[in-house]
Design a protein around this motif. Structure first.
Motif, PDB file in Angstrom:
ATOM      1  N   LEU A 127       0.782  -1.423   0.033  1.00 50.22           N
ATOM      2  CA  LEU A 127      -0.039  -0.252   0.171  1.00 50.22           C
ATOM      3  C   LEU A 127       0.831   1.174   0.191  1.00 50.22           C
ATOM      4  N   PRO A 128       1.719   1.297   0.819  1.00 55.43           N
ATOM      5  CA  PRO A 128       2.765   2.742   0.981  1.00 55.43           C
ATOM      6  C   PRO A 128       3.310   2.920  -0.500  1.00 55.43           C
ATOM      7  N   PHE A 129       3.544   1.752  -1.336  1.00 52.58           N
ATOM      8  CA  PHE A 129       4.153   1.967  -2.619  1.00 52.58           C
ATOM      9  C   PHE A 129       3.491   2.653  -3.587  1.00 52.58           C
ATOM     10  N   PHE A 130       1.863   2.439  -3.249  1.00 47.69           N
ATOM     11  CA  PHE A 130       1.153   3.127  -4.203  1.00 47.69           C
ATOM     12  C   PHE A 130       0.982   4.543  -3.940  1.00 47.69           C
ATOM     13  N   THR A 131       1.136   5.073  -2.764  1.00 46.39           N
ATOM     14  CA  THR A 131       1.245   6.387  -2.524  1.00 46.39           C
ATOM     15  C   THR A 131       2.446   6.739  -3.156  1.00 46.39           C
ATOM     16  N   SER A 132       2.550   8.464  -3.070  1.00 45.61           N
ATOM     17  CA  SER A 132       3.639   8.922  -3.902  1.00 45.61           C
ATOM     18  C   SER A 132       4.836   8.545  -3.399  1.00 45.61           C
ATOM     19  N   PHE A 133       5.731   8.516  -4.203  1.00 49.26           N
ATOM     20  CA  PHE A 133       7.224   8.306  -3.845  1.00 49.26           C
ATOM     21  C   PHE A 133       7.739   9.444  -3.108  1.00 49.26           C
ATOM     22  N   LEU A 134       7.431  10.730  -3.835  1.00 51.07           N
ATOM     23  CA  LEU A 134       7.933  12.118  -3.364  1.00 51.07           C
ATOM     24  C   LEU A 134       7.189  12.406  -2.286  1.00 51.07           C
ATOM     25  N   ILE A 135       6.212  11.871  -1.619  1.00 55.54           N
ATOM     26  CA  ILE A 135       5.424  12.369  -0.319  1.00 55.54           C
ATOM     27  C   ILE A 135       6.134  11.259   0.699  1.00 55.54           C
ATOM     28  N   ARG A 136       6.522  10.162   0.352  1.00 55.82           N
ATOM     29  CA  ARG A 136       7.220   9.188   1.367  1.00 55.82           C
ATOM     30  C   ARG A 136       8.611   9.654   1.681  1.00 55.82           C
ATOM     31  N   VAL A 137       9.354  10.257   0.680  1.00 53.45           N
ATOM     32  CA  VAL A 137      10.633  10.692   1.142  1.00 53.45           C
ATOM     33  C   VAL A 137      10.257  12.115   1.730  1.00 53.45           C
ATOM     34  N   TYR A 138       9.526  13.026   1.377  1.00 55.66           N
ATOM     35  CA  TYR A 138       8.883  14.238   2.339  1.00 55.66           C
ATOM     36  C   TYR A 138       8.893  13.971   3.645  1.00 55.66           C
ATOM     37  N   ALA A 139       7.989  12.840   4.084  1.00 46.85           N
ATOM     38  CA  ALA A 139       7.675  12.524   5.117  1.00 46.85           C
ATOM     39  C   ALA A 139       8.898  12.541   6.186  1.00 46.85           C
ATOM     40  N   TRP A 140      10.127  12.113   5.623  1.00 45.61           N
ATOM     41  CA  TRP A 140      11.191  11.888   6.311  1.00 45.61           C
ATOM     42  C   TRP A 140      12.106  13.166   6.820  1.00 45.61           C
ATOM     43  N   ILE A 141      11.545  14.299   5.734  1.00 46.13           N
ATOM     44  CA  ILE A 141      12.052  15.620   6.054  1.00 46.13           C
ATOM     45  C   ILE A 141      11.769  16.070   7.695  1.00 46.13           C
ATOM     46  N   GLY A 142      10.437  15.858   7.650  1.00 47.89           N
ATOM     47  CA  GLY A 142       9.759  16.518   8.956  1.00 47.89           C
ATOM     48  C   GLY A 142      10.296  15.699  10.111  1.00 47.89           C
ATOM     49  N   ILE A 143      10.735  14.313  10.090  1.00 55.11           N
ATOM     50  CA  ILE A 143      11.164  13.499  10.785  1.00 55.11           C
ATOM     51  C   ILE A 143      12.895  13.659  11.299  1.00 55.11           C
ATOM     52  N   LEU A 144      13.698  13.792  10.143  1.00 57.95           N
ATOM     53  CA  LEU A 144      14.887  13.888  10.413  1.00 57.95           C
ATOM     54  C   LEU A 144      15.627  15.411  10.636  1.00 57.95           C
ATOM     55  N   SER A 145      14.831  16.292  10.576  1.00 59.57           N
ATOM     56  CA  SER A 145      15.580  17.774  10.348  1.00 59.57           C
ATOM     57  C   SER A 145      15.660  17.980  11.711  1.00 59.57           C
ATOM     58  N   ARG A 146      16.470  19.274  11.940  1.00 56.30           N
ATOM     59  CA  ARG A 146      17.259  19.456  13.013  1.00 56.30           C
ATOM     60  C   ARG A 146      16.133  19.698  14.214  1.00 56.30           C
ATOM     61  N   GLU A 147      14.910  20.334  13.900  1.00 59.05           N
ATOM     62  CA  GLU A 147      13.736  20.655  14.781  1.00 59.05           C
ATOM     63  C   GLU A 147      12.944  19.381  14.653  1.00 59.05           C
ATOM     64  N   GLY A 148      13.136  18.560  13.792  1.00 59.94           N
ATOM     65  CA  GLY A 148      12.349  17.559  13.420  1.00 59.94           C
ATOM     66  C   GLY A 148      11.819  16.674  14.661  1.00 59.94           C
TER      67      GLY A 148
ATOM     68  N   TYR B  23       4.822   2.791   8.275  1.00 52.05           N
ATOM     69  CA  TYR B  23       3.403   3.437   8.632  1.00 52.05           C
ATOM     70  C   TYR B  23       3.615   4.691   9.292  1.00 52.05           C
ATOM     71  N   VAL B  24       4.659   4.596  10.296  1.00 53.71           N
ATOM     72  CA  VAL B  24       4.559   5.809  11.500  1.00 53.71           C
ATOM     73  C   VAL B  24       4.999   7.030  10.599  1.00 53.71           C
ATOM     74  N   PRO B  25       5.942   6.976   9.401  1.00 54.61           N
ATOM     75  CA  PRO B  25       6.131   8.297   9.018  1.00 54.61           C
ATOM     76  C   PRO B  25       4.897   8.876   8.217  1.00 54.61           C
ATOM     77  N   LEU B  26       4.103   7.851   7.639  1.00 54.25           N
ATOM     78  CA  LEU B  26       2.974   8.433   6.787  1.00 54.25           C
ATOM     79  C   LEU B  26       1.783   9.096   7.996  1.00 54.25           C
ATOM     80  N   ILE B  27       1.725   8.191   8.966  1.00 54.72           N
ATOM     81  CA  ILE B  27       1.125   8.700   9.892  1.00 54.72           C
ATOM     82  C   ILE B  27       1.257  10.227  10.632  1.00 54.72           C
ATOM     83  N   LEU B  28       2.417  10.241  10.842  1.00 51.50           N
ATOM     84  CA  LEU B  28       2.994  11.660  11.396  1.00 51.50           C
ATOM     85  C   LEU B  28       2.471  12.780  10.359  1.00 51.50           C
TER      86      LEU B  28
END
Lengths: 302, 267
Positions: A127-148, B23-28
């Motif tokens: 399922l995550p593979f069907f949702t956008s590649f770009l969006i999945r990469v983008y999700a990690w910016i918010g997690i990994l950033s300095r204030e993330g 799923y956690v990254p997508l949920i966040l």
């Protein structure tokens, strides 16, 4: 009669997609190769010489004589390009190795789970593979950033006092690749493990193997084709990856896909970007051929 | 031996860990799309204002429309070509150039997008084909048809030909036999192929970046240019809409296919 009719239909099924791929996949690579031998020019299109139909033999010969390996010499003589290739191969290989380690237990667990549950678990992985590649990469910016979110979490637990610099490093690129290619690794592994004959394990147990011996000496070798297929499916596109290094990487991330794009869009050198692309293809030729052979063998084995 | 067949605590942990990782990254991402604060990393209470903002973002709506058109056209053509390619690989026997053909079908699956995009752009320039809607659509047909071919091929491999042969023996033309016997059976795979082609096209950034003309900015190109400016709740909101729509479509499609499969099996 039926045979003849069928063969006409078969001809059609071959001819149409074959022509399409020859025109839109094979021919473009020949053009890339030709432009890689050309020079940049201030013209439209921005390279020369340009061949056109109906030119005399001498004109053609003159133009052919203008083609040379200059761009290749330029690329191979510049340490920055070589570094770019080596870094791409290294990061892709590292991500692939981690993917095997992370993907194998998951594929194994799905293959071992009750039959009725497997399609649901597979769907959850795909399922995550069907949702956008770009969006999945983008999700990690918010997690990994300095204030993330990751830094906030670690600081609130008191695990660290200073935020970790993960975004804009090669580590973030590897994390992004592992995340994005995860389903590509799990699916072939699952296919190999699911097909495994359980009587092999029973035989191993009867012969006195412990479960862990049986795992390493039976399950892993039997699933080896799945490991190779998954690794190729991740490694080959990861080497030329553009989006992940561009969004998650930093100034020392010089992966080749990004270099090709910069050479093309920023430096506007079509001939150098073509030479870079042909060199990537040369590097990836062997893995691509192995992948194709595996697919073809799969086709023939049934 | 039940011990090996079942799930041990280790495998359950692996499975839970793997799914959490996915799923956690997508949920966040989804949660933070409802953040009232403009600073993405500071929680400012719940709000739907970014979603309302999307509706007034004309550039984004235009890009979404372009992407939907490209994806519909590309997926439809790719499904036809990919199904034909699968038939050629599985059914046409050993024709001349089969290895080359198989290579051409499998190579785009792994080819780095930067290379495919550059190659297609250079083709369009060489044949003087102005970049626009059709160049993106044709480029997307070319790489997505190979995914369709792989999906349909795996279905055809388990397909029993005797029915189709019976139809041919009874005097049906191969076209008729294909449409009335083979196609209904492989239809779930063909539909899955269309859906995959559609989402791949909707999702593609790199190939579209090379082949799109001015005025044909696709949704990923628009999102990408916003992402480059930084993480904003607005991008989270677009992403959430995207995730919800795709998830709903994929779930509906897989339920429909399961239902179809059961109907065939119960006959």
């Amino acid at each position: 009669m039926a045979l003849e009719k069928r063969s006409n239909f078969a001809h059609l099924t071959v001819a149409v997609p074959f022509l399409w791929l020859a025109l839109f996949f094979l021919l473009p690579f020949l053009i890339v190769f030709k432009i890689s031998l050309s020079d940049d020019a201030v013209a439209q299109p921005p390279y020369g010489p340009v061949f056109s139909l109906g030119e005399g033999w001498t004109v053609l010969r003159d133009k052919l004589a203008q083609l040379d390996l200059e761009n290749y010499a330029f690329v191979l003589g510049d340490w920055l390009y070589i570094y770019s290739y080596l870094q791409s191969l290294l990061l892709a290989a590292l991500a692939t190795a981690i993917l095997v380690l992370v993907g194998y237990p998951v594929a194994y667990a799905i293959a071992r789970s009750p039959r009725g549950l497997r399609p649901v678990l597979l769907l959850l992985v795909i399922l995550p593979f069907f949702t956008s590649f770009l969006i999945r990469v983008y999700a990690w910016i918010g997690i990994l950033s300095r204030e993330g979110l990751l830094n906030q979490l670690l600081i609130s637990f008191g695990a660290i006092s200073q935020p970790l610099e993960i975004l804009s490093t090669n580590l973030a690129v590897v994390i992004g690749m592992v995340y994005s290619y995860f389903p590509f690794m799990v699916l072939p592994l699952y296919a190999a493990l699911e097909r495994m004959d359980d009587s092999l394990l029973e035989a191993a147990a009867d012969l006195g193997a412990t479960p862990s011996q049986a795992f390493w000496r039976v399950t892993v070798p039997v699933s080896a084709p799945g490991i190779v297929a998954g690794a190729l499916l991740c490694f080959i596109p990861a080497v030329g990856e553009f989006v992940i290094p561009d969004l998650l990487g930093g100034s020392d991330t010089q992966m080749i896909g990004r270099t090709v794009w910069n050479e093309f869009a920023v430096n506007r050198s079509w001939s150098v970007s073509s030479a870079l692309a042909i060199l990537i293809l040369l590097v990836l030729l062997v893995p691509i051929l192995i992948y194709q052979r595996m697919q073809l063998r799969e086709l023939e084995s049934r | 031996m039940a011990m090996r067949k079942g799930l041990s605590p280790v495998t359950v942990t692996a499975l839970a860990g793997g799914l959490a990782f996915l799923y956690v990254p997508l949920i966040l991402l989804v949660i933070y799309s409802f953040n009232d604060s403009r600073l993405v990393t500071v929680w400012g209470g719940w709000s739907t204002r970014w979603y309302l903002g999307l509706l007034h973002n004309q550039a984004l709506m235009d890009a979404a429309w372009v992407s939907l058109k490209v994806a519909t056209v590309a997926a439809t053509l790719a499904t036809i070509l990919g199904t034909l390619a699968a038939l050629a690989l599985v059914r046409a026997g050993a024709f001349r150039g089969r290895t080359l053909f198989a290579g051409l079908v499998y190579a785009p699956l792994v080819m780095p997008e930067v290379i495919t995009g550059l190659a297609l752009l250079l083709l369009f320039v060489a044949i003087d084909f102005d970049r626009g809607f059709w160049t993106v659509a044709l480029a997307h047909v070319t790489f997505t048809m190979c995914f369709v071919a792989v999906i349909v091929q795996s279905r055809l491999l388990t397909f029993d030909y005797s029915l189709e042969e019976a139809a041919l023996d009874l005097g049906a033309t191969p076209f008729r036999a294909f449409f009335s016997v083979t196609l209904p059976v492989i239809l779930p795979a063909v539909a899955a192929g269309w859906l995959l082609a559609f989402t791949l096209s909707l999702d593609d950034l790199v190939i579209a970046n090379f082949t799109a003309g001015p005025g044909n900015t696709t949704l990923p190109m628009r999102i990408y240019s916003q992402v480059r400016l930084g993480v904003t709740p607005e991008v989270n909101a677009i992403s959430t809409v995207f995730i919800v729509v795709i998830t709903a479509v994929v779930l509906a499609a897989s339920l429909a296919m399961k239902w179809q499969q059961e109907k065939i099996e119960s006959r």
